[in-house]
Design a protein around this motif. Sequence first.
Motif, PDB file in Angstrom:
ATOM      1  N   ASP A   1     -14.439 -10.177 -11.672  1.00 26.68           N
ATOM      2  CA  ASP A   1     -13.499 -10.570 -12.607  1.00 26.68           C
ATOM      3  C   ASP A   1     -13.545 -11.525 -13.731  1.00 26.68           C
ATOM      4  O   ASP A   1     -12.843 -11.392 -14.622  1.00 26.68           O
ATOM      5  CB  ASP A   1     -12.097 -11.039 -11.893  1.00 26.68           C
TER       6      ASP A   1
ATOM      7  N   GLU B   1      -4.449   0.507 -14.469  1.00 23.30           N
ATOM      8  CA  GLU B   1      -3.911  -0.484 -13.437  1.00 23.30           C
ATOM      9  C   GLU B   1      -4.781  -1.496 -12.920  1.00 23.30           C
ATOM     10  O   GLU B   1      -6.043  -1.178 -12.848  1.00 23.30           O
ATOM     11  CB  GLU B   1      -3.421   0.297 -12.015  1.00 23.30           C
TER      12      GLU B   1
ATOM     13  N   PHE C   1      -6.754  -3.778 -10.431  1.00 22.31           N
ATOM     14  CA  PHE C   1      -6.534  -4.291  -9.043  1.00 22.31           C
ATOM     15  C   PHE C   1      -7.257  -5.317  -8.396  1.00 22.31           C
ATOM     16  O   PHE C   1      -8.428  -5.808  -9.236  1.00 22.31           O
ATOM     17  CB  PHE C   1      -7.210  -3.219  -8.297  1.00 22.31           C
ATOM     18  N   THR C   2      -7.100  -6.171  -7.782  1.00 21.92           N
ATOM     19  CA  THR C   2      -7.833  -7.420  -7.053  1.00 21.92           C
ATOM     20  C   THR C   2      -8.652  -6.743  -5.990  1.00 21.92           C
ATOM     21  O   THR C   2      -8.419  -5.689  -5.446  1.00 21.92           O
ATOM     22  CB  THR C   2      -7.054  -8.612  -6.667  1.00 21.92           C
TER      23      THR C   2
ATOM     24  N   GLU D   1      -8.324  -7.632  -3.020  1.00 25.31           N
ATOM     25  CA  GLU D   1      -7.591  -7.525  -1.989  1.00 25.31           C
ATOM     26  C   GLU D   1      -6.672  -6.145  -2.029  1.00 25.31           C
ATOM     27  O   GLU D   1      -6.357  -5.472  -1.102  1.00 25.31           O
ATOM     28  CB  GLU D   1      -6.467  -8.816  -1.681  1.00 25.31           C
ATOM     29  N   SER D   2      -6.278  -5.878  -3.144  1.00 25.51           N
ATOM     30  CA  SER D   2      -5.196  -4.930  -3.402  1.00 25.51           C
ATOM     31  C   SER D   2      -5.813  -3.259  -3.765  1.00 25.51           C
ATOM     32  O   SER D   2      -5.149  -2.336  -3.324  1.00 25.51           O
ATOM     33  CB  SER D   2      -4.229  -4.995  -4.662  1.00 25.51           C
ATOM     34  N   LEU D   3      -7.182  -3.461  -3.847  1.00 26.69           N
ATOM     35  CA  LEU D   3      -7.841  -2.184  -4.198  1.00 26.69           C
ATOM     36  C   LEU D   3      -7.889  -1.406  -2.810  1.00 26.69           C
ATOM     37  O   LEU D   3      -7.490  -0.147  -3.001  1.00 26.69           O
ATOM     38  CB  LEU D   3      -9.269  -2.338  -4.886  1.00 26.69           C
TER      39      LEU D   3
ATOM     40  N   GLY E   1      -6.027  -0.706  -0.525  1.00 25.79           N
ATOM     41  CA  GLY E   1      -4.680  -0.638  -0.336  1.00 25.79           C
ATOM     42  C   GLY E   1      -4.684   0.992  -0.878  1.00 25.79           C
ATOM     43  O   GLY E   1      -4.057   1.832  -0.416  1.00 25.79           O
ATOM     44  N   ARG E   2      -5.023   0.965  -2.136  1.00 21.59           N
ATOM     45  CA  ARG E   2      -4.852   2.223  -2.890  1.00 21.59           C
ATOM     46  C   ARG E   2      -6.150   3.165  -2.857  1.00 21.59           C
ATOM     47  O   ARG E   2      -6.006   4.434  -2.665  1.00 21.59           O
ATOM     48  CB  ARG E   2      -4.588   1.868  -4.552  1.00 21.59           C
TER      49      ARG E   2
ATOM     50  N   ALA F   1     -12.947  -7.356  -9.482  1.00 19.71           N
ATOM     51  CA  ALA F   1     -11.559  -6.787  -9.544  1.00 19.71           C
ATOM     52  C   ALA F   1     -12.009  -5.350  -9.999  1.00 19.71           C
ATOM     53  O   ALA F   1     -12.993  -5.129 -10.036  1.00 19.71           O
ATOM     54  CB  ALA F   1     -10.995  -7.561 -10.590  1.00 19.71           C
TER      55      ALA F   1
END
Length: 395
Positions: free
Chosen positions: A104, A124, A126-127, A129-131, A133-134, A145
């Motif tokens: 990042d 969008e 993404f971090t 952690e969030s990537l 999930g998608r 990131a």
Amino acid sequence: MKMAAAGEPHSSLYDTIVVGAGIQGSFTAYHLAKRGRETLLLEQFPLPHSRGSSHGQSRIIRRAYPQEHYAQMMAESYRLWEQLGAEAGAPLYRQTGLLVLGADTNPEFQRCCQTLVQHRVPGELFTAESLPGRFPGIRPHDGEAAVSDRTAGVLYADRALRTVQDEFRRCGGALHDGQKVTDIKPGVVVTVTTTAGVYRAKSLVITAGPWANKLLAPLRLQLPLQTLRINVCYWKEKVPGAYGVSAHFPCFMAICAPHHIYGLPSNEYPGLMKICYHSGSPADPEERDRPPEASALPDIERLRDFVSKYLPGVVPEPAVVEHCMYTNTPDEDFVLDRHPEFSNIIIGAGFSGHGFKLAPVVGKLLSQLSMGEEPSYALEPFRIRRFPAPPPAAP
Ligand SMILES: Cc1cc2nc3c(=O)[nH]c(=O)nc-3n(C[C@H](O)[C@H](O)[C@H](O)COP(=O)(O)OP(=O)(O)OC[C@H]3O[C@@H](n4cnc5c(N)ncnc54)[C@H](O)[C@@H]3O)c2cc1C
């Protein structure tokens, strides 16, 4: 059109001859013919061929660029791809989206994020952690990131090349393949000799891909181009289709050192994802298919490592390896310029492994230069004079 015998000049005087029917030369010729210019496109190999840089079924198209000059050109490039697809009645790309993945804090990653925001490209952030999930198929690491470019996708490269050549002919252009250009005589009228005939034109465009310096040497010009043999690798999905276009898996570009790694969802070979290293080993285009030394495959080793670490659902061993050529400049910016001595000879070269998506705009710029028009974009990043002058030749 009647062809002249070898050694005898063709009776027509063309407005422009374009040498090289890869994607850049074909788009240049298309723009010229659309503007009503008498144009001849010459290609050394019988078409279609797979010896240069424009073959294969897929190329990434994206607006996520760290350099502003390409981000600007991409807006028009998308429109021109759309227009060509509409003219031909066949879509030329599929929107899949693209993820740029990187640390990042990486400046190139941050510049990509900035251009996307600046050009209002939908996407969008993404971090690590969030990537997952998608996109559960990608496993990012701490401190990384991703940013998505939803407009990105896959160009159907072979179809696009065939389409632009067909449209060029439909606009009245002449395409002679299987004719290698063997001599160029500069002048107010340029004389071009091929293995099959002699042609004359008011201007000449050289878009010869990895062969550019071979054609430029007799014209007293050598560009700092490095020709690289690229291993185009396809990797097997553990669950067929999991990384496919139907599963909405995106393209990706991972910002890695020293060179990026990019991937495309499985499509052209069912169950195989295209994942490549954005560099290769120096090679003459005539020797591209000579088997390399085993020690010359560090790119595949890096790819194996990347696949194991980031793509848990992909077998970390290439299932298919094909070949292609990059023609790199030292700064990886293109060359779009006039010959410094012969102003009616225009050069398009050094597309450095990222020129396909921009070909509609590149072709327009080269056609404008050959018609003596003001180019639609500032050409400073693409000028030959940005390179240091070569040392004088030994006496
Ligand atoms: C593996 C790989 C992946 C890539 N991925 C992407 C991507 O995802 N997105 C993207 O935007 N770009 C990508 N690129 C880059 C892109 O494909 C190239 O920048 C582009 O195809 C270059 O086109 P060109 O017309 O300059 O060269 P070429 O396609 O090589 O065309 C040059 C032509 O000139 C002809 N020629 C040469 N000498 C003579 C002569 N003496 N007489 C007559 N004809 C001659 C050659 O035969 C050839 O057909 C990729 C490239 C490779 C290799």
